[in-house]
Enzyme design. Structure first.
Site, mmCIF file in Angstrom:
data_model
loop_
_atom_site.group_PDB
_atom_site.id
_atom_site.type_symbol
_atom_site.label_atom_id
_atom_site.label_comp_id
_atom_site.label_asym_id
_atom_site.label_seq_id
_atom_site.Cartn_x
_atom_site.Cartn_y
_atom_site.Cartn_z
ATOM 1 N N GLU A 62 24.716 23.582 109.762
ATOM 2 C CA GLU A 62 24.125 23.725 108.422
ATOM 3 C C GLU A 62 24.567 22.548 107.541
ATOM 4 O O GLU A 62 25.606 21.938 107.785
ATOM 5 C CB GLU A 62 24.616 25.089 107.885
ATOM 6 C CG GLU A 62 24.262 25.474 106.487
ATOM 7 C CD GLU A 62 22.792 25.651 106.210
ATOM 8 O OE1 GLU A 62 22.053 24.676 106.376
ATOM 9 O OE2 GLU A 62 22.393 26.738 105.771
ATOM 10 N N ASP A 63 23.776 22.221 106.531
ATOM 11 C CA ASP A 63 24.166 21.125 105.638
ATOM 12 C C ASP A 63 25.244 21.542 104.637
ATOM 13 O O ASP A 63 26.303 20.940 104.560
ATOM 14 C CB ASP A 63 22.936 20.526 104.917
ATOM 15 C CG ASP A 63 22.129 21.548 104.126
ATOM 16 O OD1 ASP A 63 22.440 22.762 104.182
ATOM 17 O OD2 ASP A 63 21.164 21.143 103.440
ATOM 18 N N ASP B 258 26.944 27.046 99.978
ATOM 19 C CA ASP B 258 27.047 27.051 98.518
ATOM 20 C C ASP B 258 27.365 28.482 98.064
ATOM 21 O O ASP B 258 28.520 28.886 98.063
ATOM 22 C CB ASP B 258 25.728 26.517 97.959
ATOM 23 C CG ASP B 258 25.746 26.304 96.456
ATOM 24 O OD1 ASP B 258 26.816 26.278 95.858
ATOM 25 O OD2 ASP B 258 24.649 26.150 95.868
ATOM 26 N N PHE C 87 25.413 18.826 92.268
ATOM 27 C CA PHE C 87 24.195 18.806 93.067
ATOM 28 C C PHE C 87 24.124 17.487 93.834
ATOM 29 O O PHE C 87 24.071 16.419 93.231
ATOM 30 C CB PHE C 87 22.954 18.974 92.192
ATOM 31 C CG PHE C 87 21.727 19.223 93.011
ATOM 32 C CD1 PHE C 87 21.449 20.494 93.500
ATOM 33 C CD2 PHE C 87 20.864 18.186 93.334
ATOM 34 C CE1 PHE C 87 20.333 20.725 94.284
ATOM 35 C CE2 PHE C 87 19.742 18.409 94.114
ATOM 36 C CZ PHE C 87 19.475 19.681 94.587
ATOM 37 N N VAL C 88 24.172 17.588 95.161
ATOM 38 C CA VAL C 88 24.244 16.382 95.982
ATOM 39 C C VAL C 88 22.955 16.161 96.789
ATOM 40 O O VAL C 88 22.200 17.108 97.052
ATOM 41 C CB VAL C 88 25.459 16.410 96.936
ATOM 42 C CG1 VAL C 88 26.758 16.431 96.158
ATOM 43 C CG2 VAL C 88 25.378 17.592 97.899
ATOM 44 N N ASP D 266 18.024 16.879 100.450
ATOM 45 C CA ASP D 266 16.971 16.394 99.539
ATOM 46 C C ASP D 266 17.085 16.942 98.123
ATOM 47 O O ASP D 266 17.787 17.912 97.859
ATOM 48 C CB ASP D 266 15.599 16.794 100.079
ATOM 49 C CG ASP D 266 15.285 18.272 99.805
ATOM 50 O OD1 ASP D 266 16.163 19.126 100.067
ATOM 51 O OD2 ASP D 266 14.182 18.570 99.304
ATOM 52 N N ARG E 261 16.466 12.107 101.345
ATOM 53 C CA ARG E 261 17.025 12.508 102.642
ATOM 54 C C ARG E 261 17.500 11.317 103.463
ATOM 55 O O ARG E 261 18.407 11.432 104.268
ATOM 56 C CB ARG E 261 15.979 13.256 103.483
ATOM 57 C CG ARG E 261 15.640 14.639 102.986
ATOM 58 C CD ARG E 261 14.880 15.408 104.066
ATOM 59 N NE ARG E 261 14.089 16.501 103.519
ATOM 60 C CZ ARG E 261 14.569 17.713 103.244
ATOM 61 N NH1 ARG E 261 15.827 17.989 103.457
ATOM 62 N NH2 ARG E 261 13.782 18.651 102.761
#
Ligand code: 5GP
Length: 179
Positions: A97-98, A101, A150-151, A157, A163
């Site tokens: 997973e990226d 959060d 927020f990255v 994206d 991206r």
């Protein structure tokens, strides 16, 4: 207008950490039937770099879930847009997973995949933002803990942009608050 506020993680930092994670995963899953499940689209860079640092044979598959859409706040609602092609019953599964959060996406994904009776289910995440957690979820293999910003970049994206940046950066609020 410069929409990148600050580079948080350089290409070199990411590459070093991904190599370490790949070595750890290779050692932990030695001799096991491992399926790496990439979560589209945010994990594409992490996934493709990570699998090349895993030295044991693996199968790869993907799921796509809805998360942020094109706004910058999570809705909490998770929907499967693309399901796995491979069966995972009796196999060792590692979700890639990226970002973790609030943890809601991961919580949903884990529940969903556990219902298919894998031999084990763990999570590798590039980034963790613990400040915003709403449920008790964590990555078993974690790249970096980052602040509540927020990255974008390295697969991640904002409204389908950024991206392809090779680094992870904090997006300037003016990019999404429209000033
Ligand atoms: P959670 O369900 O844990 O709140 O959200 C996880 C998903 O939200 C991530 O997979 C990612 O798609 C999105 N997300 C969380 N934080 C950020 C962020 O800082 N930037 C972007 N672009 N997406 C994020």
């Amino acid at each position: 207008m410069n929409t990148i506020q600050e580079i948080l993680l350089t290409e070199e930092q990411i590459s070093t950490r991904v190599q370490e994670l790949g070595a750890q995963i290779s050692a932990d899953y030695q001799g096991k039937d491992l399926v790496l499940v990439g979560i589209l689209k945010g994990a594409i860079c992490f996934f493709s770099d990570l699998i090349r640092k895993v030295s044991i044979p693996v199968n790869v598959d993907f799921m796509a879930v809805s998360s942020y859409g094109s706004s910058y706040q999570t809705s909490g609602a998770v929907r499967i847009l693309k399901d796995l092609d491979l069966p995972i019953e009796g196999r060792h599964v590692l979700i890639v997973e990226d970002i973790v959060d609030t943890g809601l996406t991961l919580s949903y994904l884990k529940k969903n995949l556990l219902s298919r009776n894998p031999a084990s289910l763990k999570v590798a995440a590039l980034l963790d933002k613990p400040e915003r957690r709403q449920v008790d979820e964590h990555a078993d293999y974690l790249g970096f803990t980052i602040p509540d910003e927020f990255v974008v970049g390295y697969g991640i994206d904002y409204a389908e942009q950024y991206r392809s940046l090779p680094y992870v950066a904090i997006l300037s609020p003016s990019a999404y608050l429209g000033s």
